[in-house]
Design a protein around this motif. Structure first.
Motif, short mmCIF file in Angstrom:
data_model
loop_
_atom_site.label_atom_id
_atom_site.label_comp_id
_atom_site.label_asym_id
_atom_site.label_seq_id
_atom_site.Cartn_x
_atom_site.Cartn_y
_atom_site.Cartn_z
N LYS A 110 -23.93 5.20 -8.98
CA LYS A 110 -24.56 4.94 -10.27
C LYS A 110 -24.89 3.46 -10.45
CE LYS A 110 -22.28 8.82 -12.60
NZ LYS A 110 -21.25 9.21 -13.62
N ALA A 111 -24.07 2.60 -9.87
CA ALA A 111 -24.25 1.16 -10.06
C ALA A 111 -25.12 0.52 -8.99
CB ALA A 111 -22.88 0.47 -10.10
N HIS B 77 -23.62 -7.56 -10.83
CA HIS B 77 -24.19 -8.03 -12.09
C HIS B 77 -24.40 -9.54 -12.07
CE1 HIS B 77 -22.54 -4.28 -14.41
NE2 HIS B 77 -23.63 -4.02 -13.72
N GLN C 290 -19.14 6.23 -8.94
CA GLN C 290 -19.39 4.99 -9.68
C GLN C 290 -20.26 4.03 -8.87
OE1 GLN C 290 -16.22 2.91 -11.63
NE2 GLN C 290 -15.19 4.78 -12.31
N ILE D 175 -19.21 -4.05 -8.60
CA ILE D 175 -20.12 -3.93 -9.74
C ILE D 175 -20.20 -5.26 -10.49
CG2 ILE D 175 -20.44 -2.84 -12.00
CD1 ILE D 175 -19.31 -0.26 -10.77
#
Length: 296
Positions: A122-123, A82, A119, A78
């Motif tokens: 979702k990411a 980003h 997770q 994640i």
């Protein structure tokens, strides 16, 4: 906790003059040996192409000694996503060049595996997941898999048909090219059949046996499934240039079936004279599926 490796893997370096930008795929692996050795084989088979965009893979945590539990991998992925998304935004990359971030991990009776999967979803992190472990995917290259392993990886590893005294048996954690190349169609078919035996309401974290590594192969590397259906994929490689024999699916007007046509291109000096919209490549000795190419 292990961190993503940087430096030479950074895609922000300017492309060589006359070169073509590549879409980057970053992968975090739970294992330090098995999954990286598998991915290295895929990388060595050539440059996959998606809509005339070459794809380049990087094992982001290859040198990390810690942080290899599924939840740790997802958290690292994640953060890297980003960072890469910010770079892509600054560079104003087109959608076809946007990087992907994936994790390779297994169930292995890990307490928080469902949290890791949730997770990641979702990411927007891709996950190649196996239950109980990656050896299920390796085993699918040899035979159908249906019976539960009761969450014990040794049950899957013990069924790998490695002859006693062979290099396979001496280094069982290392994936060797001859173990997987030439049998992708079989492995995918066995995996899909295995996964399909579980009721739809059962989450994949509870499906034993299970693997969806083939989805990574076809999504991240974009090897067309129709081409991988045994119609013949091949590549001949030399240091001075590459000669590909590429199969490209084309829908006919007479029905839903696909007609696959061969197309040759020559790459000289790193530049392809002709790039197809979809390509799958393998080495000459061990094609992913089907026939090898003829000589020049």
């Amino acid at each position: 906790m292990g961190r993503a490796q940087k430096g030479r893997d950074s895609w922000e370096r300017p492309a060589r003059r006359g070169g073509q930008r590549k879409r980057q795929v970053f992968i975090f692996t739970e294992g330090k040996v098995t999954e990286p050795s598998y991915l290295d084989i895929l990388k060595d088979q050539g440059v996959p192409i998606v809509g005339e965009v070459p794809v380049e893979m990087h094992i982001a945590n290859r040198r990390a000694d810690s942080g290899r539990k599924p939840l740790d991998l997802v958290e690292q992925a994640i953060r890297l996503k980003h960072e890469e998304d910010r770079k892509a935004k600054r560079a104003k990359l087109e959608e076809k060049y946007l990087p992907q971030v994936w994790c390779f991990f297994d169930h292995d009776n890990y307490k928080y595996v469902r949290d890791a999967l949730d997770q990641a979803e979702k990411a927007g992190i891709g996950v190649a997941f196996s239950h109980p472990c990656f050896e299920v995917w390796r085993l699918a290259h040899y035979k159908p898999v249906s019976a539960s392993f009761a969450g014990v990886c040794d049950g899957a590893a013990g069924r790998l048909p490695f002859p006693r005294g062979s290099q396979d048996a001496k280094t069982p954690k290392v994936v060797l090219p001859h173990q997987i190349l030439g049998s992708y169609k079989t492995a995918r078919k066995n995996a899909e059949r295995m996964n399909g035996q579980h009721p739809a309401h059962v989450g994949k974290w509870d499906r034993d046996p299970y693997t969806d590594v083939h989805e990574f192969v076809e999504i991240a590397r974009s090897w067309p499934s129709s081409a991988n259906s045994g119609r013949g994929l091949s590549m001949t490689c030399c240091r001075g240039g590459l000669r590909y024999l590429l199969w490209r699916p084309k829908r006919t007007t007479s029905g839903p079936r696909h007609v696959v046509r061969a197309r040759r291109i020559v790459v000289r000096g790193g530049q392809a004279e002709r790039l197809p919209s979809l390509a799958a490549v393998t080495n000459d000795a061990h094609p992913v599926d089907g026939k090898t190419s003829a000589g020049p």
